[in-house]
Design a protein around this motif. Sequence first.
Motif, short mmCIF file in Angstrom:
data_model
loop_
_atom_site.label_atom_id
_atom_site.label_comp_id
_atom_site.label_asym_id
_atom_site.label_seq_id
_atom_site.Cartn_x
_atom_site.Cartn_y
_atom_site.Cartn_z
N ASP A 283 45.87 18.00 0.87
CA ASP A 283 46.55 17.94 2.01
C ASP A 283 45.77 18.70 3.12
O ASP A 283 45.67 20.05 3.17
CB ASP A 283 47.97 18.52 1.85
CG ASP A 283 49.05 18.42 2.96
OD1 ASP A 283 49.34 17.33 3.58
OD2 ASP A 283 49.16 19.55 3.65
N ALA A 284 45.79 18.24 4.21
CA ALA A 284 44.91 19.07 5.35
C ALA A 284 45.46 20.03 5.98
O ALA A 284 45.05 21.04 6.05
CB ALA A 284 44.53 17.85 6.57
N ALA A 285 46.84 20.07 5.93
CA ALA A 285 47.83 21.32 6.63
C ALA A 285 47.93 22.26 5.54
O ALA A 285 47.43 23.50 5.68
CB ALA A 285 49.00 20.71 7.03
N ILE A 347 41.01 24.49 -10.33
CA ILE A 347 41.05 23.17 -9.89
C ILE A 347 40.03 23.44 -8.63
O ILE A 347 40.37 24.23 -7.49
CB ILE A 347 42.56 22.91 -9.15
CG1 ILE A 347 43.43 23.04 -10.38
CG2 ILE A 347 42.53 21.57 -8.73
CD1 ILE A 347 44.90 22.73 -10.03
N LEU A 348 39.07 22.47 -8.54
CA LEU A 348 38.14 22.43 -7.48
C LEU A 348 38.50 21.56 -6.38
O LEU A 348 38.91 20.46 -6.65
CB LEU A 348 36.62 22.18 -8.10
CG LEU A 348 35.87 23.28 -9.08
CD1 LEU A 348 34.79 22.92 -9.42
CD2 LEU A 348 36.09 24.56 -8.28
N PRO A 349 38.08 21.99 -5.45
CA PRO A 349 38.56 20.75 -3.98
C PRO A 349 37.72 19.67 -4.27
O PRO A 349 36.73 19.38 -5.01
CB PRO A 349 38.02 21.71 -2.82
CG PRO A 349 37.17 22.74 -3.19
CD PRO A 349 37.66 23.13 -4.83
N PRO A 350 38.05 18.74 -3.32
CA PRO A 350 37.62 17.44 -3.55
C PRO A 350 36.05 17.37 -3.18
O PRO A 350 35.25 16.43 -3.99
CB PRO A 350 38.03 16.67 -2.42
CG PRO A 350 39.56 17.08 -2.29
CD PRO A 350 39.16 18.69 -2.64
N LEU A 351 35.45 18.38 -2.49
CA LEU A 351 34.01 18.38 -2.11
C LEU A 351 33.30 18.59 -3.56
O LEU A 351 32.04 18.13 -3.56
CB LEU A 351 33.87 19.64 -1.05
CG LEU A 351 32.23 19.51 -0.30
CD1 LEU A 351 31.95 18.00 0.22
CD2 LEU A 351 32.16 20.61 0.47
#
Length: 428
Positions: A283-285, A347-351
């Motif tokens: 979620d961007a926010a 948990i790693l971010p999508p990047l």
Amino acid sequence: MLVAKIFGCRLVSRAKSPLASVILFAVLMYFMLVNSIISNISLEPTVFSHNKEDSQALQTLKVVRKTSSDVVLLPLPLTVPTQNKIIEVDNERRNSLASSLTGRKGHGVGKFRRKLPEYAIFKSDELTKKFHGRVLGFFNNRCEVHFFMTWISPVESFGRRETMAVESVFKSHPNGCLMILSRTMDSVRGYRLLKPLLDRGFKVVAVTPDIPFLVKNTPAEAWFNEMKSGKKDPGGIPLAQNLSNLIRLLVLHKYGGVYLDTDFIVLKSLKGLKNTIGAQSMDAASKNWTRLNNAVLVFDMKHPLVLKFIEEFALTFDGNKWGHNGPYMVSRVVGRFEGRGGYNFTILPPLAFYPVDWVKIGSLFKVPKDRAGSRWAEAKLQQLKGKTYGVHLWNKQSRKLQVEEGSVMGRLMAEHCVLCKNVYTPTS
């Protein structure tokens, strides 16, 4: 019934001989039988017409009788309250079964009872019995990192894209060991595909998995036995896909290591990662993850979260919903256990693993057409080289795309290949 009795009495009273009495009595019994059948037919819907839900429940119960051999068979003449009680007790099983039956749309249970045991992946033979020993013999102290992949498709389908994924593992981990869990690749033809890497000293092998051994004493053992015997519907989604979802969890639980999909290009070493799963979207926010994925999993042996994954897979299996037993499954479990004591994981971010969404993956395969496109490509390359462990290619979406020379993907593959043959050829 009353009319038949009166009519019969009159006929008998008028009979003047024993023979006539016998004939008239037979006629009487015939009318009584017909009348009884008509009465039963007309009364059956009337009994349940006052409660539509009870009528529907009865029909559902009849479906359970016909399709599930482990449900106790009960006599048909039941009172409505008794039927309701039985359905309430078996509600979860009934809902699951109804969902499977709906998804198959006309494919009867008998069909998968007959066909399922024919899957080669379920077979136990002399080769599968050697599985555990082959694993222990292959992963020794000389392995910097233990990698697993699965391949349940024909050996002929293991193409350039999959070979590139294997090469990228060794480009970043020259002292790593990769085991491809596959009956089809564990063959002469599979060996020939891997031989160029073996000739260069890389440690890679294809091994036929022993699924009964892997599921033994795990929450998936009962699920596997029901599936193998034909008692559980595999659903409309290819069974190989869901077996791959399960096998990766079982080998990580049993041995620990790194699991990678065969459409994942490794860009840098994963050696420093421990008990890690990656987010597919965020979620961007709030910066909170919204979906995880199981294309890359890094876990120690017998990690409690992996055991929960296996348990969730077995308890909630649905072969008619794409992703239900894979990305959605790990998302459900992590959502419940994130932050709890005893479940230490990252948990790693999508990047990290999924830097490009599946709907946009095609952009990496094309050469920029203008200056703006070239600037975007350079920025993307720098981003990937800095913070990304690898790129998931979403093969279902991109396998027919040609890697254009000069594209982001073309440059990545050229930098992270080992054999570097036919880099720009689309996978078959």
